[in-house]
Design a protein around this motif. Structure first.
Motif, PDB file in Angstrom:
ATOM      1  N   ALA A  44       0.813  -1.218   0.000  1.00  0.00           N
ATOM      2  CA  ALA A  44       0.000   0.000   0.000  1.00  0.00           C
ATOM      3  C   ALA A  44       0.847   1.270   0.000  1.00  0.00           C
ATOM      4  CB  ALA A  44      -0.947  -0.010   1.189  1.00  0.00           C
ATOM      5  N   ASP A  45       1.900   1.297   0.816  1.00  0.00           N
ATOM      6  CA  ASP A  45       2.740   2.494   0.881  1.00  0.00           C
ATOM      7  C   ASP A  45       3.440   2.752  -0.450  1.00  0.00           C
ATOM      8  OD1 ASP A  45       4.253   0.134   1.347  1.00  0.00           O
ATOM      9  OD2 ASP A  45       5.845   1.273   2.344  1.00  0.00           O
ATOM     10  N   LEU A  46       3.857   1.688  -1.129  1.00  0.00           N
ATOM     11  CA  LEU A  46       4.513   1.852  -2.425  1.00  0.00           C
ATOM     12  C   LEU A  46       3.522   2.219  -3.527  1.00  0.00           C
ATOM     13  CD1 LEU A  46       7.101  -1.027  -2.193  1.00  0.00           C
ATOM     14  CD2 LEU A  46       7.591   1.417  -2.303  1.00  0.00           C
ATOM     15  N   LEU A  47       2.300   1.729  -3.428  1.00  0.00           N
ATOM     16  CA  LEU A  47       1.280   2.116  -4.406  1.00  0.00           C
ATOM     17  C   LEU A  47       1.020   3.621  -4.335  1.00  0.00           C
ATOM     18  CD1 LEU A  47      -1.245  -0.848  -4.126  1.00  0.00           C
ATOM     19  CD2 LEU A  47       0.153  -0.257  -6.120  1.00  0.00           C
ATOM     20  N   VAL A  48       1.040   4.167  -3.118  1.00  0.00           N
ATOM     21  CA  VAL A  48       0.867   5.614  -2.954  1.00  0.00           C
ATOM     22  C   VAL A  48       2.020   6.348  -3.635  1.00  0.00           C
ATOM     23  CG1 VAL A  48       0.830   7.511  -1.277  1.00  0.00           C
ATOM     24  CG2 VAL A  48      -0.508   5.437  -0.851  1.00  0.00           C
ATOM     25  N   LYS A  49       3.255   5.896  -3.402  1.00  0.00           N
ATOM     26  CA  LYS A  49       4.423   6.525  -4.032  1.00  0.00           C
ATOM     27  C   LYS A  49       4.363   6.401  -5.551  1.00  0.00           C
ATOM     28  CE  LYS A  49       7.749   5.936  -0.265  1.00  0.00           C
ATOM     29  NZ  LYS A  49       8.988   5.264   0.141  1.00  0.00           N
ATOM     30  N   LEU A  50       4.014   5.220  -6.037  1.00  0.00           N
ATOM     31  CA  LEU A  50       3.937   5.000  -7.484  1.00  0.00           C
ATOM     32  C   LEU A  50       2.852   5.877  -8.119  1.00  0.00           C
ATOM     33  CD1 LEU A  50       4.383   1.135  -7.449  1.00  0.00           C
ATOM     34  CD2 LEU A  50       5.955   2.768  -8.530  1.00  0.00           C
ATOM     35  N   SER A  51       1.725   6.036  -7.432  1.00  0.00           N
ATOM     36  CA  SER A  51       0.665   6.886  -7.987  1.00  0.00           C
ATOM     37  C   SER A  51       1.140   8.334  -8.075  1.00  0.00           C
ATOM     38  CB  SER A  51      -0.622   6.769  -7.167  1.00  0.00           C
ATOM     39  OG  SER A  51      -0.524   7.455  -5.949  1.00  0.00           O
ATOM     40  N   GLU A  52       1.965   8.766  -7.121  1.00  0.00           N
ATOM     41  CA  GLU A  52       2.509  10.125  -7.168  1.00  0.00           C
ATOM     42  C   GLU A  52       3.533  10.261  -8.293  1.00  0.00           C
ATOM     43  OE1 GLU A  52       4.016  10.637  -3.190  1.00  0.00           O
ATOM     44  OE2 GLU A  52       2.010  10.894  -2.349  1.00  0.00           O
TER      45      GLU A  52
END
Length: 154
Positions: A44-52
């Motif tokens: 989840a934390d990496l999905l947030v970074k990837l979306s940014e």
């Protein structure tokens, strides 16, 4: 489309290597490779970074049955043909033919209608009928709502 395929398309569209993407989200290049080969899925934390990094929503990164359409022309969208904003980030609302470097190519309904009628004529319809067909289509798209009156461009 799998999350790995989506990530690879976004990375390719952004002209980044796996190593460059890994540096941006603070993981190894091998982790990016495993994501793209569907061996693992980012947390989840990496999905947030990837979306940014890619300028897309998290749902656009995940396998989603939602089909996105360009808000200007109505073309079905996939990450590889999404337009980019002035900062060079992908804009998930528009295709690259309608949005180039943050500027809209078609600013007037007649411009878009001229393009659609010339590029995608409808079999069995006259030019006037084809124009009316596309005008009714455009009025339903967010970009053109309010820019087209009910009797214009028909």
């Amino acid at each position: 489309m799998s999350t790995g395929t989506i990530l690879k398309q976004l990375r390719d569209a952004s002209m980044m290597t796996q190593a460059q993407l890994a540096d941006k989200v603070h993981v190894t290049r091998q982790a990016v490779s495993r994501w793209e080969n569907d061996e693992t899925i980012p947390g989840a934390d990496l999905l947030v970074k990837l979306s940014e990094v890619f300028g897309v929503s998290i749902d656009a990164l995940l396998e989603s049955p939602v089909i996105r359409y360009c808000e200007c022309c109505g073309m079905p969208l996939e990450p590889s043909i999404m337009g980019k904003n002035k900062e060079g980030e992908i804009d998930p609302g528009y295709c690259k033919w309608c949005l180039e470097d943050g500027s809209f190519v078609y600013t007037e309904p007649d411009q878009m209608l001229d393009f659609l009628v010339a590029s995608m004529p409808q079999n069995g319809l006259s030019e006037k009928e084809c124009r009316a067909f596309y005008a009714s289509h455009l009025k339903k798209l967010p970009y053109w709502k309010g820019k087209m009156t009910s009797d214009s461009n028909e």
